[in-house]
Design an enzyme around this catalytic site. Structure first.
Site, PDB file in Angstrom:
ATOM      1  N   GLY A 137       1.801   4.957   2.189  1.00  0.00           N
ATOM      2  CA  GLY A 137       2.000   3.988   1.115  1.00  0.00           C
ATOM      3  C   GLY A 137       1.062   2.796   1.212  1.00  0.00           C
ATOM      4  CG  ASP A 138      -1.915  -0.416   0.234  1.00  0.00           C
ATOM      5  OD1 ASP A 138      -2.163  -0.703   1.402  1.00  0.00           O
ATOM      6  OD2 ASP A 138      -2.259  -1.161  -0.717  1.00  0.00           O
ATOM      7  CB  SER A 160       1.129   5.856   9.754  1.00  0.00           C
ATOM      8  OG  SER A 160       1.718   5.377   8.571  1.00  0.00           O
ATOM      9  CB  THR A 201       3.038  -3.567   7.631  1.00  0.00           C
ATOM     10  OG1 THR A 201       2.841  -2.162   7.449  1.00  0.00           O
ATOM     11  CG2 THR A 201       1.723  -4.291   7.408  1.00  0.00           C
ATOM     12  CD  GLN A 231      -6.071   1.816   6.522  1.00  0.00           C
ATOM     13  OE1 GLN A 231      -6.001   1.283   5.432  1.00  0.00           O
ATOM     14  NE2 GLN A 231      -5.108   1.736   7.417  1.00  0.00           N
ATOM     15  CG  ASN A 271       7.035  -2.271   3.412  1.00  0.00           C
ATOM     16  OD1 ASN A 271       7.212  -2.260   4.613  1.00  0.00           O
ATOM     17  ND2 ASN A 271       5.946  -1.808   2.841  1.00  0.00           N
ATOM     18  CE  LYS A 308      -5.669  -2.148   8.142  1.00  0.00           C
ATOM     19  NZ  LYS A 308      -4.680  -2.225   7.036  1.00  0.00           N
ATOM     20  CE  LYS A 329      -1.434   7.890   8.492  1.00  0.00           C
ATOM     21  NZ  LYS A 329      -1.244   7.716   7.013  1.00  0.00           N
ATOM     22  CE  LYS A 354      -5.112   1.310   1.551  1.00  0.00           C
ATOM     23  NZ  LYS A 354      -4.545   0.652   2.736  1.00  0.00           N
TER      24      LYS A 354
HETATM   25  N1  GLU Z   1      -1.477   0.884   3.659  1.00  0.00           N
HETATM   26  C1  GLU Z   1      -1.268   0.517   5.034  1.00  0.00           C
HETATM   27  C2  GLU Z   1      -2.477  -0.223   5.559  1.00  0.00           C
HETATM   28  O1  GLU Z   1      -3.075  -0.976   4.829  1.00  0.00           O
HETATM   29  C3  GLU Z   1      -0.783   1.658   5.900  1.00  0.00           C
HETATM   30  C4  GLU Z   1      -1.621   2.871   5.920  1.00  0.00           C
HETATM   31  C5  GLU Z   1      -1.006   4.072   6.644  1.00  0.00           C
HETATM   32  O2  GLU Z   1       0.103   3.960   7.169  1.00  0.00           O
HETATM   33  O3  GLU Z   1      -1.666   5.106   6.670  1.00  0.00           O
HETATM   34  O4  GLU Z   1      -2.847  -0.146   6.697  1.00  0.00           O
END
Ligand code: GLU
Length: 449
Positions: A169-170, A381, A214, A115, A245, A118, A94, A130
């Site tokens: 997204g990112d 998410s 976020t 990630q 955002n 996190k 994810k 990612k």
């Molecule tokens: N890009 C976001 C992050 O850095 C969200 C990733 C997601 O929702 O999967 O955590």
């Protein structure tokens, strides 16, 4: 700058450097985590025995592919696409997709690596990954964005699925891009599979609060750090960088909690509005009209625009970097602390260099690293995936409450873990150690896979 690593961990880091030459952001991200892990190996010798750190630093799978598409003039363009499926111990891979010209494997690997931890901190069943491309969405027409997204998904779809890998997204990827990619996945696979992508539109399987998550989450995290110091946002001057955002909803939540945000920025420069950023105006410019923040001045004459300036020179008590990696260096961090900054919450991923992190930790201000502070996005998410699995949609209030509870929990976990490992107040150690242990335990349970 000297690397400060336990003798058991240092050779593992050296191996990461040798195996991944030139990927400096990935080196930086691994170094930051590995510097926290020495004491964990003392308490958990089984992690050494099972070579968990060595395994966690090697992605499970890395996909690199060509993305050909046609621009409005009919000319063929070629970009490079990436998906790094880093770790699936806790759930399907994810993590977001980033479209930005700076993207290369080292950036995607740093993001994917962060990630893992996190996502583990959220307590939800999600692994880490990612992806993205060196495609530059700036100045592209809607048609060009669609053509690129369709070509990107035409290759990536075979690796995705609600139980396999779930992008979102990112930077450079928002609701519009997610729509085009979801549409293409649906067309190729003939499956209306909501849970294969998050950040979807709320009319077609998306979750309320995902767009805000976020920024709201990062602000909740800072609020928790302030509360732990018997303080609040009330009356505080805050500096936020970025105008995407994350920045927009950080500004909204800070204003709701009684702080005043006086800055925002884009890659061309920053705005200083001492009366407080006008959020309705900023949203109109950025979300509706997709303009540059320089235009803010046309409507707020008293504000200042500083082209190519350093946003961190504006004095503030709370700083929330929400633009991109390495936007605060050692000198910026010193300037912030000297000007009275008492809390930093990272809405962006790895926005502070190692030198900057050291300044914040030495000054003992409340410093919330990205992998803890900005986990609210990916957590929401995961809530979107839960709603998709139930074929349900929750209210804004309920979803926001879930997000707030998750951020509280992450704060508590980092806070307590930092104490347990003898570094009270150090959220970097707290986040790295707590996130790592959760993943490591699952990896031990699964054997050598
Ligand atoms: N890009 C976001 C992050 O850095 C969200 C990733 C997601 O929702 O999967 O955590």
């Amino acid at each position: 700058m000297a690397v400060n690593m336990d003798e058991k961990v240092a050779p593992i880091f050296q191996e990461v450097l040798n195996r991944n030459p030139g990927e400096i952001e990935f080196h930086q991200a691994t170094r930051e985590v590995l510097e926290s892990l020495g004491p964990v190996l003392v308490k958990h010798p089984e992690f050494t025995h099972h070579k968990i750190i060595e395994r966690i630093c090697e992605p499970e799978r890395q996909i690199i592919f060509r993305v050909p598409w046609r621009d409005d003039k009919g000319e063929v363009q070629i970009n490079r696409g990436f998906r790094v499926e880093f770790n699936s111990a806790l759930g399907p891979y994810k993590g977001g997709l980033r479209f930005h010209p700076s993207v290369y494997l080292g950036i995607i690997k740093f993001l994917g690596f962060e990630q893992i931890f996190k996502n583990a901190l959220t307590g939800l069943p999600i692994g880490g990954g990612k992806g993205g491309s060196d495609f530059d969405p700036k100045g592209k027409s809607d048609d060009e964005i669609m053509s690129f997204c369709q070509s990107f998904m035409t290759e990536l779809y075979r690796h995705l699925g609600e139980h396999t890998d779930v992008p979102a997204g990112d930077i450079g990827v928002g609701g519009r891009e997610i729509g085009y990619m979801f549409g293409q996945y649906k067309r190729i696979t003939n499956r209306w599979e909501a849970g294969m992508l998050t950040g979807k539109g709320t009319d077609w399987g998306g979750s309320l609060v995902r767009t805000e998550a976020t920024g709201y989450g990062a602000t909740f995290f800072v609020d928790e750090m302030l509360k732990a110091r018997k303080d609040t946002f009330g009356g505080k001057v805050c500096s936020v960088s970025g105008s995407g955002n994350v920045a927009i909803y950080t500004i909204e939540k800070i204003h709701e909690l009684g702080g005043k945000v006086v800055t925002c920025s884009d890659s061309n420069g920053y705005i200083y509005d001492e009366k407080g950023i006008d959020l309705v105006l900023l949203q109109q410019l950025k979300e509706v009209e997709r303009r540059r923040i320089k235009d803010y001045l046309q409507y707020r004459k008293h504000a200042q625009y500083v082209a190519k300036g350093n946003i961190w020179e504006i004095p503030c008590q709370v700083a929330m970097p929400s633009a991109t990696q390495n936007e605060i260096n050692g000198a910026d961090a010193e300037m912030l602390v000297k000007n009275g900054c008492i809390a930093v919450g990272e809405g962006a991923n790895m926005p502070t260099t190692p030198e900057g992190v050291k300044v914040f930790l030495d000054a003992q201000i409340a410093y919330g690293p990205g992998k803890a502070a900005n986990a609210g996005g990916v957590a929401t998410s995961a809530l979107e995936m839960q709603q998709n699995a139930q074929r349900d949609s929750w209210t804004f209030e309920y979803t926001e409450k879930r997000l707030q509870d998750i951020m509280k929990h992450i704060h508590e976990l980092c806070y307590e873990t930092a104490i347990e490992y003898g570094t009270p107040g150090n959220y970097v150690n707290g986040a790295n150690i707590a996130g790592f242990i959760r993943v490591a335990k699952a990896m031990v349970a699964f054997g050598v896979v």
